[in-house]
Scaffold this motif. Sequence first.
Motif, PDB file in Angstrom:
ATOM      1  N   LEU A  51     -41.682 -81.341 -11.349  1.00 57.68           N
ATOM      2  CA  LEU A  51     -42.371 -81.343 -12.630  1.00 57.68           C
ATOM      3  C   LEU A  51     -43.831 -80.917 -12.475  1.00 57.68           C
ATOM      4  O   LEU A  51     -44.366 -80.181 -13.309  1.00 57.68           O
ATOM      5  N   GLU A  52     -44.486 -81.368 -11.406  1.00 60.48           N
ATOM      6  CA  GLU A  52     -45.870 -80.974 -11.168  1.00 60.48           C
ATOM      7  C   GLU A  52     -45.973 -79.477 -10.908  1.00 60.48           C
ATOM      8  O   GLU A  52     -46.911 -78.814 -11.368  1.00 60.48           O
ATOM      9  N   LYS A  53     -44.983 -78.934 -10.163  1.00 59.72           N
ATOM     10  CA  LYS A  53     -44.982 -77.487  -9.905  1.00 59.72           C
ATOM     11  C   LYS A  53     -44.763 -76.714 -11.209  1.00 59.72           C
ATOM     12  O   LYS A  53     -45.405 -75.675 -11.444  1.00 59.72           O
ATOM     13  N   SER A  54     -43.853 -77.209 -12.049  1.00 61.69           N
ATOM     14  CA  SER A  54     -43.612 -76.549 -13.334  1.00 61.69           C
ATOM     15  C   SER A  54     -44.870 -76.549 -14.178  1.00 61.69           C
ATOM     16  O   SER A  54     -45.213 -75.543 -14.815  1.00 61.69           O
ATOM     17  N   ARG A  55     -45.573 -77.664 -14.170  1.00 61.64           N
ATOM     18  CA  ARG A  55     -46.819 -77.754 -14.928  1.00 61.64           C
ATOM     19  C   ARG A  55     -47.851 -76.768 -14.395  1.00 61.64           C
ATOM     20  O   ARG A  55     -48.519 -76.059 -15.161  1.00 61.64           O
ATOM     21  N   SER A  56     -47.952 -76.700 -13.050  1.00 60.39           N
ATOM     22  CA  SER A  56     -48.910 -75.770 -12.443  1.00 60.39           C
ATOM     23  C   SER A  56     -48.547 -74.331 -12.766  1.00 60.39           C
ATOM     24  O   SER A  56     -49.423 -73.504 -13.065  1.00 60.39           O
ATOM     25  N   ASP A  57     -47.238 -74.004 -12.733  1.00 59.69           N
ATOM     26  CA  ASP A  57     -46.798 -72.645 -13.047  1.00 59.69           C
ATOM     27  C   ASP A  57     -47.114 -72.280 -14.491  1.00 59.69           C
ATOM     28  O   ASP A  57     -47.530 -71.150 -14.790  1.00 59.69           O
ATOM     29  N   LEU A  58     -46.900 -73.252 -15.390  1.00 58.54           N
ATOM     30  CA  LEU A  58     -47.194 -72.998 -16.797  1.00 58.54           C
ATOM     31  C   LEU A  58     -48.680 -72.749 -17.017  1.00 58.54           C
ATOM     32  O   LEU A  58     -49.068 -71.846 -17.762  1.00 58.54           O
ATOM     33  N   LEU A  59     -49.517 -73.565 -16.364  1.00 60.42           N
ATOM     34  CA  LEU A  59     -50.958 -73.377 -16.493  1.00 60.42           C
ATOM     35  C   LEU A  59     -51.378 -72.032 -15.916  1.00 60.42           C
ATOM     36  O   LEU A  59     -52.210 -71.324 -16.493  1.00 60.42           O
ATOM     37  N   ASP A  60     -50.787 -71.668 -14.757  1.00 61.98           N
ATOM     38  CA  ASP A  60     -51.125 -70.395 -14.126  1.00 61.98           C
ATOM     39  C   ASP A  60     -50.669 -69.230 -14.996  1.00 61.98           C
ATOM     40  O   ASP A  60     -51.392 -68.245 -15.180  1.00 61.98           O
TER      41      ASP A  60
ATOM     42  N   SER B 253     -50.250 -69.311 -18.227  1.00 58.69           N
ATOM     43  CA  SER B 253     -51.114 -69.281 -19.412  1.00 58.69           C
ATOM     44  C   SER B 253     -52.450 -68.623 -19.086  1.00 58.69           C
ATOM     45  O   SER B 253     -52.980 -67.840 -19.868  1.00 58.69           O
TER      46      SER B 253
END
Length: 230
Positions: free
Chosen positions: A77-86, A88
Amino acid sequence: MPELSGPARLWQAFKAPRRSQVIVAVLLALVGFGAVTQVRTNDDDSAYAGYREQDLIDVLNGLAGTSQRAQSELARLEKSRSDLLDSSSKRKTALEAARSDLQTLRVLAGTVPVHGPGVRITITETTAEVNVDKFIDLVQELRSAGAEAIQMNRKVRLVAQSSFDQVAGGLEVDGTLLEPPFVIDAIGEPATLHGAITFARGPADEFEEDGAQVEVDQRNDLDIASVRAQ
């Protein structure tokens, strides 16, 4: 008063209990509650008392596996969040770059006003008419020196497709008659643009050889308001 039988005395005590009896009853109730609570606690604590060693090992392994799966899910989940932020951030950067490119194209096409530092070149005919080719050379030198926007006599925005014709009374630039003196505003790095006009045997010298006076003023802020129809 006749003596009461055993059941009668019990019934009499129930109907009208003495203080000592009430105290004893309360104590018994508290002891009973504590015993029930202790039994429940002991049952909870001894839930695994009957397990074999291998059973306990299996239970611990199951708990460890559950913890590991939870940690893995958290990491995912943390990786998914980081990927989404990146992602964006990349989209935002691409959008800003596209907007910047669009603005640059609009400036080059002459469809938007521009202001900034640059030079103002004033060409005054003194003894003869200036040859039109000299204007073409001047504009080319300005563009080569990094001029972002150029206008002439505050009327005509010069672009790559601009045309010059020498006519009676002045110059016809993109179909508009311009009369002397000719004033050319160019936005860019002032010192660089100034040097592109005034170097030896450069545009300024060529205009003067044709009998014109040339002034080149560096400006901290110029407004180019003329635009071309879209």
